[in-house]
Design an enzyme around this catalytic site. Structure first.
Site, PDB file in Angstrom:
ATOM      1  N   CYS A  61       0.833  -1.215   0.000  1.00 20.83           N
ATOM      2  CA  CYS A  61       0.000   0.000   0.000  1.00 20.83           C
ATOM      3  C   CYS A  61       0.865   1.263   0.000  1.00 20.83           C
ATOM      4  CB  CYS A  61      -0.919  -0.023   1.225  1.00 20.83           C
ATOM      5  SG  CYS A  61      -1.685   1.564   1.607  1.00 20.83           S
ATOM      6  N   GLY A  62       0.721   2.079  -1.039  1.00 22.61           N
ATOM      7  CA  GLY A  62       1.509   3.300  -1.151  1.00 22.61           C
ATOM      8  C   GLY A  62       1.231   4.291  -0.038  1.00 22.61           C
ATOM      9  N   HIS A  63      -0.025   4.397   0.395  1.00 18.25           N
ATOM     10  CA  HIS A  63      -0.368   5.309   1.492  1.00 18.25           C
ATOM     11  C   HIS A  63       0.343   4.877   2.770  1.00 18.25           C
ATOM     12  CE1 HIS A  63      -3.267   6.963  -1.208  1.00 18.25           C
ATOM     13  NE2 HIS A  63      -3.984   5.856  -1.245  1.00 18.25           N
ATOM     14  N   CYS A  64       0.410   3.559   2.998  1.00 27.54           N
ATOM     15  CA  CYS A  64       1.108   3.034   4.181  1.00 27.54           C
ATOM     16  C   CYS A  64       2.606   3.345   4.095  1.00 27.54           C
ATOM     17  CB  CYS A  64       0.905   1.526   4.288  1.00 27.54           C
ATOM     18  SG  CYS A  64      -0.827   1.003   4.325  1.00 27.54           S
TER      19      CYS A  64
END
Length: 525
Positions: A61-64
């Site tokens: 996950c890029g947001h993570c």
């Protein structure tokens, strides 16, 4: 033999046993001061740490990934100050039992566990940069006890904004709600007082929450209703609203405050701050603001400064200043004040007319290209949309898009191919409309791309298309008169400005596209 890459059976058994022992251990391990949690050490972490904020994440996950450095810094700060608050993380893709137990449906999800209780965690929905202050506020008393007039006076003057709750019973229900609100609003110091001399010193006779500020009116009181008591959500809203200056300037520093205030309308004065004549217009603007506190937020936008970036969303240029716009935040409808006068009376009259539904929204429209109706995909703009989409002799399939949207770009070739396929059909029109440059009175587009089908015939009907975005499925839909045979719905992606989520069910092949673009759009068109 050495160098063959083989392993003796006994050694292999030993390695496997060691790995299993590591996985099953309840030992608490750290990475960058963040506790690494799994189903076997989760209970131990809860029992050893009174306040534990846990991030449920997915490795892809890029947001993570973007949150990780900030989360680690916050964990280090809390650890170094020996706070009872700690941060932990769970790989929800590997620890599915924990993910299911806590209802994890998007990444990252942050939950606060208190006093070892795993059944009622509290969601953290604030900004990443606010984690430390939020945890610090929860780790200590959320409000400072003010015991005498000197202490209270020093507290009130200590910051530009402070909140003091005056309660005759600090153990009562109203005071407990006040403490709850104080735990959430970490940007403002909270104090609490019960001494009779303090009630008298501040002119109070009953339980009251007071907001002290070094601007505007200086103090705002919120008396506690004897029958209803205090409502946490309502008190939070009132404090947020009244913590803002009556007239805000739109800057990099204030933009977060402006949008998080959740005030339903924004009244915007666009001006050039280098012009003294335009600066003088702020007087009438300021005078009109107090009548609409909480309902309309007044904002000054410098067209040559930070505000220049938002001008395209209103179809404005710096040369259009000074001008006024009222925005209904719920649906981004914009209303233009046409009067030449900028007096407080004229502004109040205009705003009240909008609130009463007596003013039509001002709709942006680009100019249609000369060849807009000769292309396989017809190029619609605001001023041509009605005549094309609601032509009773045509079935019209429209793509509403944003030029920056990666999902729109990904389906552009399929849409062009669809246009080629149906360009010679008398009763089918394939079209597109740039929703960042064109607005429609009765259709609100919340994400991109959005596909709507307008069938021939009377009645101004509209059908939203929600299936797969490929030429063959589009064709089936058109040939079937705007419906598809009953099939399980396809997973589709929509980009919503400022809100991108990743769900556990997102196929790996689609994750990169979804994570590529995080766009926070101010005043999205």
């Amino acid at each position: 033999p050495q160098g063959t890459g083989t392993t003796r059976p006994g050694a292999l058994i030993c390695v496997v046993a060691e790995e299993e022992a590591e996985v099953l251990s309840d030992e608490l391990r750290e990475e960058d001061s963040v506790l690494v949690l799994h189903e076997h050490n989760f209970d131990r972490a809860l029992s050893e740490h009174r306040l534990l904020l846990v991030e449920f994440y997915a490795p892809w996950c890029g947001h993570c990934q973007r949150l990780a450095p900030t989360f680690a810094r916050a964990a280090t700060v809390l650890r170094n100050e020996s706070s009872p608050a700690r941060l932990g993380k769970v790989d929800a893709t590997a620890q599915t039992a924990l993910a299911n137990e806590f209802g994890i449906t998007a990444y990252p999800t942050l939950k606060l566990f208190r006093d070892g209780n795993r059944t009622h965690p509290l969601a953290y929905t604030g900004r990443a940069a606010g984690i430390v202050r939020w945890m610090q506020r929860r780790a200590s008393p959320s409000a400072t006890l003010l015991q005498d007039a000197a202490t209270a006076a020093a507290f009130v003057s200590s910051q530009d904004l402070v909140v003091v709750g005056f309660f005759k019973d600090l153990e009562g229900e109203a005071a407990q709600v006040f403490y709850e609100v104080a735990s959430e609003l970490v940007d403002v110091p909270f104090g609490v007082a019960k001494a009779a001399e303090l009630f008298q010193a501040y002119g109070l006779s009953a339980d009251t929450v007071c907001l002290f500020k070094k601007f505007d009116e200086g103090r705002t009181d919120f008396p506690v209703d004897p029958a209803r008591g205090l409502d946490a959500a309502e008190l939070t809203r009132l404090l947020r609203v009244h913590s803002l200056e009556l007239v805000m300037e739109f800057t990099n520093e204030t933009s977060d405050e402006i949008f998080s205030a959740k005030i339903p309308h924004h009244m915007l004065l666009f001006l050039n701050k280098s012009s003294s004549a335009q600066l003088a217009l702020q007087d009438g603007f300021q005078a009109a603001a107090s009548a609409f506190r909480g309902e309309v937020l007044f904002v000054v936008v410098d067209v040559t400064g930070f505000g220049a970036d938002v001008l395209p969303f209103f179809g404005l240029t710096p040369a259009d200043a000074p001008t006024l716009r009222l925005v209904k935040m719920e649906n981004n409808r914009k209303y233009r004040m046409d009067q030449d006068t900028f007096s407080d009376t004229a502004i109040r009259t205009f705003i009240q007319a909008v609130l009463d539904g007596k003013v039509k929204p001002h709709l942006m429209s680009a100019e249609p290209p000369e060849d807009w109706d000769t292309r396989p995909v017809k190029v619609l703009v605001g001023k041509t949309f009605e005549q094309v989409a609601f032509d009773e002799t045509k079935n019209v399939f429209v793509k509403f898009y944003a030029p920056w949207c990666s999902h729109c770009q990904a389906m552009a070739a399929a849409w062009e191919e669809l246009g080629e396929r149906y360009k010679d059909h008398e009763d089918i029109v394939i079209a597109e409309l740039d929703s960042t440059a064109n607005e429609l009175e009765n259709i609100t587009i919340n994400g991109f791309p959005t596909l709507h089908y307008f069938p021939a015939g009377p009645g101004r009907k509209m059908v939203e298309y929600k299936s797969a975005r490929d030429v063959e499925t589009f064709s089936k839909f058109l040939e079937n008169g705007g419906t598809l045979p009953e099939e399980p719905p396809a997973v589709s992606e929509t980009e919503i400005p400022g809100v991108l989520t990743t769900s556990p069910d997102t196929p790996p092949s689609e994750r990169k596209n979804r994570e590529e673009k995080t766009l926070v759009t101010l005043f999205p068109g």
